[in-house]
Design a protein around this motif. Structure first.
Motif, mmCIF file in Angstrom:
data_model
loop_
_atom_site.group_PDB
_atom_site.id
_atom_site.type_symbol
_atom_site.label_atom_id
_atom_site.label_comp_id
_atom_site.label_asym_id
_atom_site.label_seq_id
_atom_site.Cartn_x
_atom_site.Cartn_y
_atom_site.Cartn_z
ATOM 1 N N ILE A 4 -37.976 5.853 19.635
ATOM 2 C CA ILE A 4 -36.578 6.072 19.787
ATOM 3 C C ILE A 4 -36.141 6.297 18.044
ATOM 4 N N ILE A 5 -35.314 7.348 18.000
ATOM 5 C CA ILE A 5 -35.094 7.632 16.522
ATOM 6 C C ILE A 5 -33.374 8.363 16.869
ATOM 7 N N VAL A 6 -32.943 7.697 16.066
ATOM 8 C CA VAL A 6 -31.602 8.341 16.060
ATOM 9 C C VAL A 6 -30.807 8.473 14.953
ATOM 10 N N LEU A 7 -30.619 10.098 14.887
ATOM 11 C CA LEU A 7 -30.021 10.589 14.016
ATOM 12 C C LEU A 7 -28.657 11.100 13.829
ATOM 13 N N THR A 8 -27.708 10.683 12.811
ATOM 14 C CA THR A 8 -26.388 10.925 12.792
ATOM 15 C C THR A 8 -26.152 11.227 11.580
ATOM 16 N N PHE A 9 -24.598 11.804 11.972
ATOM 17 C CA PHE A 9 -23.794 12.324 10.782
ATOM 18 C C PHE A 9 -23.086 11.073 10.465
ATOM 19 N N ILE A 10 -22.827 9.819 9.542
ATOM 20 C CA ILE A 10 -21.477 8.823 9.363
ATOM 21 C C ILE A 10 -20.632 8.926 8.052
ATOM 22 N N THR A 11 -19.860 9.018 8.408
ATOM 23 C CA THR A 11 -19.130 8.421 7.691
ATOM 24 C C THR A 11 -18.939 6.902 6.633
ATOM 25 N N ASP A 140 -36.100 2.118 17.441
ATOM 26 C CA ASP A 140 -37.086 1.629 16.184
ATOM 27 C C ASP A 140 -37.297 2.354 14.628
ATOM 28 N N GLU A 141 -36.148 4.034 14.603
ATOM 29 C CA GLU A 141 -36.056 4.213 13.342
ATOM 30 C C GLU A 141 -33.808 4.697 13.264
ATOM 31 N N LEU A 142 -33.608 5.053 12.356
ATOM 32 C CA LEU A 142 -32.243 5.188 11.488
ATOM 33 C C LEU A 142 -32.520 6.262 10.561
ATOM 34 N N TRP A 143 -32.048 7.770 11.225
ATOM 35 C CA TRP A 143 -32.304 8.611 10.169
ATOM 36 C C TRP A 143 -30.980 8.637 10.404
ATOM 37 N N LEU A 144 -29.797 8.670 9.085
ATOM 38 C CA LEU A 144 -28.833 8.766 8.590
ATOM 39 C C LEU A 144 -28.517 9.748 7.734
ATOM 40 N N LYS A 145 -26.810 10.482 7.949
ATOM 41 C CA LYS A 145 -27.145 11.714 6.782
ATOM 42 C C LYS A 145 -24.888 10.733 6.648
ATOM 43 N N ILE A 146 -25.526 9.934 5.240
ATOM 44 C CA ILE A 146 -23.901 9.574 4.928
ATOM 45 C C ILE A 146 -22.912 10.486 3.972
ATOM 46 N N TYR A 147 -21.890 9.961 4.305
ATOM 47 C CA TYR A 147 -21.040 11.655 3.630
ATOM 48 C C TYR A 147 -19.738 10.587 3.434
ATOM 49 N N PRO A 148 -19.816 11.216 1.665
ATOM 50 C CA PRO A 148 -18.520 10.215 0.951
ATOM 51 C C PRO A 148 -17.213 10.979 1.568
ATOM 52 N N VAL A 149 -16.931 10.795 2.479
ATOM 53 C CA VAL A 149 -15.537 10.687 3.246
ATOM 54 C C VAL A 149 -14.879 9.055 4.197
ATOM 55 N N LEU A 150 -14.339 8.449 3.918
ATOM 56 C CA LEU A 150 -13.600 7.142 4.837
ATOM 57 C C LEU A 150 -12.315 7.904 5.857
ATOM 58 N N LEU A 151 -12.663 7.826 6.994
ATOM 59 C CA LEU A 151 -11.909 7.732 7.590
ATOM 60 C C LEU A 151 -11.019 6.879 8.526
ATOM 61 N N GLY A 152 -11.211 5.872 8.752
ATOM 62 C CA GLY A 152 -10.249 4.567 8.362
ATOM 63 C C GLY A 152 -10.470 4.068 9.814
ATOM 64 N N THR A 175 -27.752 15.320 -1.834
ATOM 65 C CA THR A 175 -27.567 16.016 -2.026
ATOM 66 C C THR A 175 -26.639 16.263 -2.794
ATOM 67 N N PRO A 176 -27.049 17.875 -3.324
ATOM 68 C CA PRO A 176 -25.664 18.282 -4.544
ATOM 69 C C PRO A 176 -24.658 17.310 -3.859
ATOM 70 N N SER A 177 -24.265 18.503 -3.242
ATOM 71 C CA SER A 177 -22.102 17.855 -2.706
ATOM 72 C C SER A 177 -22.488 16.511 -2.098
ATOM 73 N N GLY A 178 -23.254 15.319 -2.409
ATOM 74 C CA GLY A 178 -22.765 14.093 -2.584
ATOM 75 C C GLY A 178 -23.390 13.484 -1.204
ATOM 76 N N VAL A 179 -24.017 14.277 0.314
ATOM 77 C CA VAL A 179 -24.472 12.822 0.909
ATOM 78 C C VAL A 179 -25.736 12.283 0.556
ATOM 79 N N ILE A 180 -25.726 11.150 1.121
ATOM 80 C CA ILE A 180 -26.723 10.225 1.140
ATOM 81 C C ILE A 180 -27.814 10.400 2.859
ATOM 82 N N VAL A 181 -28.972 10.711 2.221
ATOM 83 C CA VAL A 181 -29.934 11.206 3.214
ATOM 84 C C VAL A 181 -31.009 10.051 3.655
ATOM 85 N N ALA A 182 -30.783 8.620 4.211
ATOM 86 C CA ALA A 182 -31.599 8.273 4.281
ATOM 87 C C ALA A 182 -32.015 8.087 5.400
ATOM 88 N N ASN A 183 -33.665 7.614 5.420
ATOM 89 C CA ASN A 183 -34.020 7.502 6.571
ATOM 90 C C ASN A 183 -34.537 6.019 7.345
#
Length: 197
Positions: A4-11, A140-152, A175-183
């Motif tokens: 089970i692999i969780v893929l998500t966009f997170i701040t 089993d795995e987390l595939w995160l796309k971590i965005y340079p944003v704070l929402l509170g 990425t060039p826009s500062g998103v960290i893609v970390a598996n």
């Protein structure tokens, strides 16, 4: 056994609510829907195409409703989405006109699915489902796309019942826009110690 692999966009503060658009999920008066859009670039597009390779998916009911209303008509952007099996955890819905949709009612159903033969199961969105999976040690795995944003505030991928664990980084890109893609994959129990000792 299937992974089970969780893929998500997170701040940066762990919020996963409504990354795709203003009306995606306004629960709790959330006003920042679409927060990921300004960071889209060619590199993130290539990564998304790779992560969207056809495999069975596991969804919570709210995310399934969003997907069901959109992807059947836009499958050219996600080749194979209409053909893979969509497993849906729901206590309120038990059928769909969308091809290959199967409904599950609880954690035991997910455990049986995980222990069956087949492709890996990718979890998209589905915050409550992800928290449930993390609580029951089913990720089993987390595939995160971590965005340079704070929402509170907003819905978080992590809940108070997330089991402690360590993870191993298996792949990463910025990425060039500062998103960290970390598996990450599961690595074991949390160990503690003293810095400098």
């Amino acid at each position: 056994m299937r992974k089970i692999i969780v893929l998500t966009f997170i701040t940066l503060d762990g919020i996963m609510q409504a990354p795709g658009g203003p009306e995606e999920d306004t629960a709790g008066g959330f006003k920042f829907g679409g927060w990921s859009a300004p960071f889209t670039d060619e590199e993130s597009g290539k990564i998304m195409q790779k992560q969207m390779e056809a495999t069975d998916i596991l969804l919570g009911r709210k995310t399934f409703d969003i997907f069901e209303s959109y992807w059947p008509q836009h499958a050219d952007y996600w080749p194979g989405i209409n053909d893979v099996t969509k497993y849906v955890l729901s206590n309120t819905k038990d059928k769909s006109d969308w091809n290959n949709s199967i409904f599950l009612t609880g954690v035991e159903d997910i455990k049986k699915l995980k222990n069956s033969e087949g492709s890996d199961l990718k979890v998209w969105g589905s915050g409550e489902l992800v928290q449930l999976l993390l609580k029951h040690d089913l990720v089993d795995e987390l595939w995160l796309k971590i965005y340079p944003v704070l929402l509170g505030k907003g819905k978080s991928i992590y809940g108070p019942e997330t089991l402690p664990m360590t993870l191993e980084l298996t792949e990463s890109t910025v990425t060039p826009s500062g998103v960290i893609v970390a598996n990450y994959k599961r690595a074991g129990e949390v160990k503690t110690g003293n810095l400098g000792a």
